[in-house]
Design a protein around this motif. Structure first.
Motif, PDB file in Angstrom:
ATOM      1  N   SER A   1     -10.951 -31.645   0.416  1.00  0.00           N
ATOM      2  CA  SER A   1      -9.924 -31.995   0.351  1.00  0.00           C
ATOM      3  C   SER A   1      -9.212 -31.913  -1.094  1.00  0.00           C
ATOM      4  CB  SER A   1      -9.513 -33.517   0.645  1.00  0.00           C
ATOM      5  OG  SER A   1     -10.568 -33.501   1.806  1.00  0.00           O
ATOM      6  N   VAL A   2      -9.808 -32.462  -1.824  1.00  0.00           N
ATOM      7  CA  VAL A   2      -9.562 -31.742  -3.267  1.00  0.00           C
ATOM      8  C   VAL A   2      -8.615 -30.123  -3.540  1.00  0.00           C
ATOM      9  CG1 VAL A   2      -9.680 -31.579  -6.006  1.00  0.00           C
ATOM     10  CG2 VAL A   2     -10.700 -33.701  -4.518  1.00  0.00           C
ATOM     11  N   ALA A   3      -8.747 -29.585  -3.266  1.00  0.00           N
ATOM     12  CA  ALA A   3      -9.000 -28.165  -2.805  1.00  0.00           C
ATOM     13  C   ALA A   3      -7.444 -27.813  -2.152  1.00  0.00           C
ATOM     14  CB  ALA A   3      -9.486 -27.193  -2.216  1.00  0.00           C
ATOM     15  N   GLN A   4      -7.049 -28.551  -1.667  1.00  0.00           N
ATOM     16  CA  GLN A   4      -5.647 -28.971  -0.643  1.00  0.00           C
ATOM     17  C   GLN A   4      -4.609 -29.574  -1.556  1.00  0.00           C
ATOM     18  OE1 GLN A   4      -5.892 -26.859   2.436  1.00  0.00           O
ATOM     19  NE2 GLN A   4      -8.072 -26.548   1.949  1.00  0.00           N
ATOM     20  N   LEU A   5      -5.075 -29.833  -2.308  1.00  0.00           N
ATOM     21  CA  LEU A   5      -4.452 -30.796  -3.745  1.00  0.00           C
ATOM     22  C   LEU A   5      -3.227 -30.428  -4.278  1.00  0.00           C
ATOM     23  CD1 LEU A   5      -3.106 -34.447  -3.876  1.00  0.00           C
ATOM     24  CD2 LEU A   5      -5.563 -33.437  -5.742  1.00  0.00           C
ATOM     25  N   PRO A   6      -1.887 -29.856  -3.930  1.00  0.00           N
ATOM     26  CA  PRO A   6      -1.566 -29.070  -5.194  1.00  0.00           C
ATOM     27  C   PRO A   6      -0.977 -30.001  -6.472  1.00  0.00           C
ATOM     28  CG  PRO A   6       0.085 -30.185  -3.537  1.00  0.00           C
ATOM     29  CD  PRO A   6      -1.008 -30.346  -3.149  1.00  0.00           C
ATOM     30  N   ASP A   7      -0.911 -31.436  -6.746  1.00  0.00           N
ATOM     31  CA  ASP A   7      -0.728 -31.723  -7.448  1.00  0.00           C
ATOM     32  C   ASP A   7      -1.870 -31.419  -9.044  1.00  0.00           C
ATOM     33  OD1 ASP A   7      -0.074 -33.660  -9.802  1.00  0.00           O
ATOM     34  OD2 ASP A   7       0.899 -35.215  -8.133  1.00  0.00           O
ATOM     35  N   THR A   8      -1.553 -30.793  -9.807  1.00  0.00           N
ATOM     36  CA  THR A   8      -2.357 -30.662 -10.915  1.00  0.00           C
ATOM     37  C   THR A   8      -2.941 -31.559 -12.278  1.00  0.00           C
ATOM     38  OG1 THR A   8      -0.477 -29.710 -11.867  1.00  0.00           O
ATOM     39  CG2 THR A   8      -2.303 -28.019 -11.036  1.00  0.00           C
ATOM     40  N   ASP A   9      -1.781 -32.478 -11.720  1.00  0.00           N
ATOM     41  CA  ASP A   9      -1.664 -33.941 -12.423  1.00  0.00           C
ATOM     42  C   ASP A   9      -2.774 -34.688 -12.550  1.00  0.00           C
ATOM     43  OD1 ASP A   9       0.209 -33.073 -14.337  1.00  0.00           O
ATOM     44  OD2 ASP A   9       1.281 -34.487 -13.249  1.00  0.00           O
ATOM     45  N   VAL A  10      -3.597 -34.446 -11.576  1.00  0.00           N
ATOM     46  CA  VAL A  10      -4.973 -35.174 -10.640  1.00  0.00           C
ATOM     47  C   VAL A  10      -5.957 -34.690 -11.115  1.00  0.00           C
ATOM     48  CG1 VAL A  10      -5.744 -36.301  -8.402  1.00  0.00           C
ATOM     49  CG2 VAL A  10      -2.625 -36.577  -8.604  1.00  0.00           C
ATOM     50  N   HIS A  11      -6.801 -35.834 -11.212  1.00  0.00           N
ATOM     51  CA  HIS A  11      -8.651 -34.813 -11.649  1.00  0.00           C
ATOM     52  C   HIS A  11      -9.249 -35.646 -11.111  1.00  0.00           C
ATOM     53  CE1 HIS A  11     -10.889 -32.075 -14.342  1.00  0.00           C
ATOM     54  NE2 HIS A  11     -11.433 -32.741 -14.106  1.00  0.00           N
ATOM     55  N   PHE A  12     -10.155 -35.367 -10.325  1.00  0.00           N
ATOM     56  CA  PHE A  12     -11.879 -35.755  -9.916  1.00  0.00           C
ATOM     57  C   PHE A  12     -13.157 -35.611 -10.750  1.00  0.00           C
ATOM     58  CE2 PHE A  12      -8.841 -35.640  -6.582  1.00  0.00           C
ATOM     59  CZ  PHE A  12      -9.392 -36.930  -6.011  1.00  0.00           C
ATOM     60  N   LEU A  13     -13.400 -37.148 -10.907  1.00  0.00           N
ATOM     61  CA  LEU A  13     -14.661 -36.862 -11.781  1.00  0.00           C
ATOM     62  C   LEU A  13     -15.509 -37.063 -11.366  1.00  0.00           C
ATOM     63  CD1 LEU A  13     -15.842 -36.827 -14.979  1.00  0.00           C
ATOM     64  CD2 LEU A  13     -14.812 -39.101 -15.248  1.00  0.00           C
ATOM     65  N   PHE A  14     -16.507 -36.698 -11.227  1.00  0.00           N
ATOM     66  CA  PHE A  14     -18.087 -37.195 -10.913  1.00  0.00           C
ATOM     67  C   PHE A  14     -19.234 -37.255 -11.085  1.00  0.00           C
ATOM     68  CE2 PHE A  14     -14.927 -34.705  -7.591  1.00  0.00           C
ATOM     69  CZ  PHE A  14     -15.443 -35.181  -6.088  1.00  0.00           C
ATOM     70  N   VAL A  15     -19.534 -38.335 -11.316  1.00  0.00           N
ATOM     71  CA  VAL A  15     -20.481 -39.078 -12.628  1.00  0.00           C
ATOM     72  C   VAL A  15     -22.159 -39.141 -11.785  1.00  0.00           C
ATOM     73  CG1 VAL A  15     -21.466 -40.797 -14.408  1.00  0.00           C
ATOM     74  CG2 VAL A  15     -18.851 -39.717 -14.653  1.00  0.00           C
ATOM     75  N   GLY A  16     -23.257 -38.808 -12.021  1.00  0.00           N
ATOM     76  CA  GLY A  16     -23.994 -39.143 -11.118  1.00  0.00           C
ATOM     77  C   GLY A  16     -25.200 -37.751 -10.523  1.00  0.00           C
ATOM     78  N   ASP A  17     -26.282 -37.582  -9.242  1.00  0.00           N
ATOM     79  CA  ASP A  17     -26.691 -36.829  -9.290  1.00  0.00           C
ATOM     80  C   ASP A  17     -27.075 -37.442  -8.102  1.00  0.00           C
ATOM     81  OD1 ASP A  17     -28.402 -34.457  -8.905  1.00  0.00           O
ATOM     82  OD2 ASP A  17     -29.669 -35.278 -10.954  1.00  0.00           O
ATOM     83  N   GLY A  18     -28.609 -36.753  -7.124  1.00  0.00           N
ATOM     84  CA  GLY A  18     -28.661 -36.458  -5.480  1.00  0.00           C
ATOM     85  C   GLY A  18     -28.883 -35.970  -5.388  1.00  0.00           C
ATOM     86  N   ALA A  19     -29.110 -36.193  -3.855  1.00  0.00           N
ATOM     87  CA  ALA A  19     -29.709 -34.602  -3.108  1.00  0.00           C
ATOM     88  C   ALA A  19     -28.918 -34.033  -2.240  1.00  0.00           C
ATOM     89  CB  ALA A  19     -30.217 -35.190  -1.911  1.00  0.00           C
ATOM     90  N   GLU A  20     -27.336 -34.583  -2.540  1.00  0.00           N
ATOM     91  CA  GLU A  20     -26.237 -33.827  -2.382  1.00  0.00           C
ATOM     92  C   GLU A  20     -25.784 -32.921  -3.453  1.00  0.00           C
ATOM     93  OE1 GLU A  20     -24.632 -32.859   1.125  1.00  0.00           O
ATOM     94  OE2 GLU A  20     -27.212 -32.809   0.444  1.00  0.00           O
ATOM     95  N   LYS A  21     -25.571 -32.966  -4.630  1.00  0.00           N
ATOM     96  CA  LYS A  21     -24.837 -33.017  -6.447  1.00  0.00           C
ATOM     97  C   LYS A  21     -24.582 -31.248  -5.692  1.00  0.00           C
ATOM     98  CE  LYS A  21     -23.485 -33.195 -10.376  1.00  0.00           C
ATOM     99  NZ  LYS A  21     -23.850 -33.982 -11.009  1.00  0.00           N
ATOM    100  N   GLU A  22     -25.804 -30.394  -5.922  1.00  0.00           N
ATOM    101  CA  GLU A  22     -25.845 -29.612  -6.140  1.00  0.00           C
ATOM    102  C   GLU A  22     -25.014 -28.508  -4.775  1.00  0.00           C
ATOM    103  OE1 GLU A  22     -28.978 -25.785  -5.818  1.00  0.00           O
ATOM    104  OE2 GLU A  22     -29.733 -27.370  -6.404  1.00  0.00           O
ATOM    105  N   ARG A  23     -25.436 -28.859  -3.678  1.00  0.00           N
ATOM    106  CA  ARG A  23     -24.412 -28.306  -2.756  1.00  0.00           C
ATOM    107  C   ARG A  23     -23.042 -28.659  -3.230  1.00  0.00           C
ATOM    108  NH1 ARG A  23     -22.878 -24.902   1.216  1.00  0.00           N
ATOM    109  NH2 ARG A  23     -21.119 -26.002   2.923  1.00  0.00           N
ATOM    110  N   VAL A  24     -22.826 -29.778  -3.435  1.00  0.00           N
ATOM    111  CA  VAL A  24     -21.204 -30.417  -3.675  1.00  0.00           C
ATOM    112  C   VAL A  24     -20.450 -29.890  -4.872  1.00  0.00           C
ATOM    113  CG1 VAL A  24     -19.924 -31.698  -4.816  1.00  0.00           C
ATOM    114  CG2 VAL A  24     -21.233 -32.697  -3.095  1.00  0.00           C
ATOM    115  N   VAL A  25     -21.356 -29.380  -6.237  1.00  0.00           N
ATOM    116  CA  VAL A  25     -21.453 -28.542  -7.120  1.00  0.00           C
ATOM    117  C   VAL A  25     -20.382 -26.731  -6.089  1.00  0.00           C
ATOM    118  CG1 VAL A  25     -20.752 -27.992  -8.985  1.00  0.00           C
ATOM    119  CG2 VAL A  25     -21.981 -30.048  -8.769  1.00  0.00           C
ATOM    120  N   GLN A  26     -22.074 -26.660  -5.241  1.00  0.00           N
ATOM    121  CA  GLN A  26     -21.536 -25.404  -4.991  1.00  0.00           C
ATOM    122  C   GLN A  26     -20.163 -25.175  -3.998  1.00  0.00           C
ATOM    123  OE1 GLN A  26     -23.367 -22.193  -5.697  1.00  0.00           O
ATOM    124  NE2 GLN A  26     -22.230 -21.064  -4.498  1.00  0.00           N
TER     125      GLN A  26
END
Length: 403
Positions: free
Chosen positions: A244-269
């Protein structure tokens, strides 16, 4: 009162079960109880032992007045099923053995993980002391929900054992009213079930100015920052968020993901493949640093996958963020949505609905009057869910079970 508490997660781990258990124990000690926590070497969620610890057969330490006994267990990352069951079962066995040698007026276990209850029940029978089952997740129902295991007779057996534990426990402490309703509908006596929800440590999490040094380090100065802080697991719908973030044109909005887990590598990829520029991924941080990361955010993101099971949960993330006056962007239906809307502490979107999610993000960012109102609602929510008060309520449950 001597409390023996068996839990798979405990500080320096920083997930919600570890935090709840530690803060409850602190309050119980303050009110005169003696607490022995039986746990394993810290390793969640990677399955790798934290620096400064070893996976030894037995280690005893004092942690702020809590006697912490760490026992050996087979360790596996928080992914897959078979190895995790071996992890859980090994801790239940070694935890039971350790518990034999510690004085108890009451035995307390927390689930998940589910197998700890074998140890709790066994110690209760052996010591002839009451056993309290703290229910933080409807396991194994949640296994079905996230698809971590195929339908099988094993799952049916686990559900039969789950009901057996509820019946055998002196008391069940559920973290949501919906969990209590679920148990009652399945034949568990309502009078033995108490509800003690999650909450926020109002001494640790207080409103702070933005940490400018951390803002600069993360490259988010001047941005509207939406933070997700916690486990990146199968249930948390983070791949949906990144897409969804990839569809967000507003460059003033930034998402911060802090943590680890089973899906971390997949989400980063996925973020890398989609060329997402307005998201930053940070490894887990110590609990005493979490407040700094919340401070640089403008809103807290709390999503789960869309499933009937998760309408019964109340993610603990909402309480810490509310205590720091950070409005919540909630993608969870049911109990959690009722709390956020009742207190006016955030905006809610339908889980896994991209258009609704992006609409609520823009709404929160672009309406300063709404934002100020939601900050006031956060203050109301945090006051009601003060962890110190809730820990006292749970101590009363334990005292009643003994009495």
């Amino acid at each position: 009162m001597n409390i023996v508490f068996l839990t798979d997660n405990f500080p320096p781990e920083v997930n919600a079960p570890a935090t709840r258990g530690y803060e409850h124990c602190q309050e119980w000690i303050r009110q005169g109880a003696r607490v022995t926590v039986i746990t394993c070497a810290p390793n969640f969620p990677s399955g790798r032992v934290y620096p400064g610890y070893r996976n030894r057969l037995y280690r005893k330490e004092d942690m702020d007045g809590i006697t912490v006994v760490r026992v050996w267990s087979y360790m596996a990352p928080n992914a897959g099923f078979a190895r995790r069951v071996l992890d859980y079962a090994s801790f239940a066995f070694t935890g039971f053995l350790a518990g034999i040698f510690h004085k108890a007026d009451i035995v307390l276990t927390t689930s998940p993980q589910f197998f700890t209850n074998f140890a709790g029940l066994g110690l209760s029978v052996l010591k002839r002391r009451p056993w309290v089952f703290e229910l933080r997740d409807l396991w194994p129902e949640s296994i079905r929900t996230v698809g971590a295991m195929r339908e099988s007779k094993v799952l049916d057996w686990l559900e039969a054992m789950e009901l057996f534990f509820y019946r055998k426990a002196s008391r069940v402490v559920a973290v949501t009213p919906a969990f209590k309703r679920n148990l009652v509908s399945r034949g568990i006596a309502a009078e033995k079930i108490e509800v003690v929800p999650n909450g926020a440590n109002m001494q640790r999490f207080t409103p702070l100015p933005k940490d400018q040094a951390l803002e600069a380090e993360l490259g988010v100065s001047g941005k509207f920052v939406i933070a997700y802080i916690g486990t990146h697991g199968l249930a948390h719908s983070l791949e949906f968020i990144v897409r969804s973030v990839a569809q967000l044109p507003d460059t003033d909005v930034h998402f911060l993901f802090v943590g680890d887990g089973a899906e971390k590598e997949r989400v980063v990829q996925v973020a890398r493949e989609l060329g997402v520029k307005n998201a930053t991924f940070v490894p887990p941080v110590p609990k005493d640093q979490v407040g700094r990361y919340i401070s640089v955010s403008d809103a807290a993101l709390v999503p789960l996958i869309k499933a009937e099971t998760f309408t019964t949960v109340i993610p603990s993330k909402i309480f810490e963020s509310a205590a720091m006056r950070k409005p919540i962007i909630l993608g969870v239906e049911g109990q959690a949505q009722e709390i956020v809307e009742e207190h006016g502490a955030g905006v809610c979107f339908e889980p896994e609905n991209e258009a609704d999610f992006l609409r609520q993000v823009r709404r929160l960012k672009d309406d300063p009057d709404l934002y100020a109102q939601l900050q006031n609602g956060c203050a109301r929510l945090a006051r009601e869910y003060d962890r110190q008060k809730l820990a006292g309520e749970m101590l009363q449950v334990l005292q009643k079970a003994i009495g």
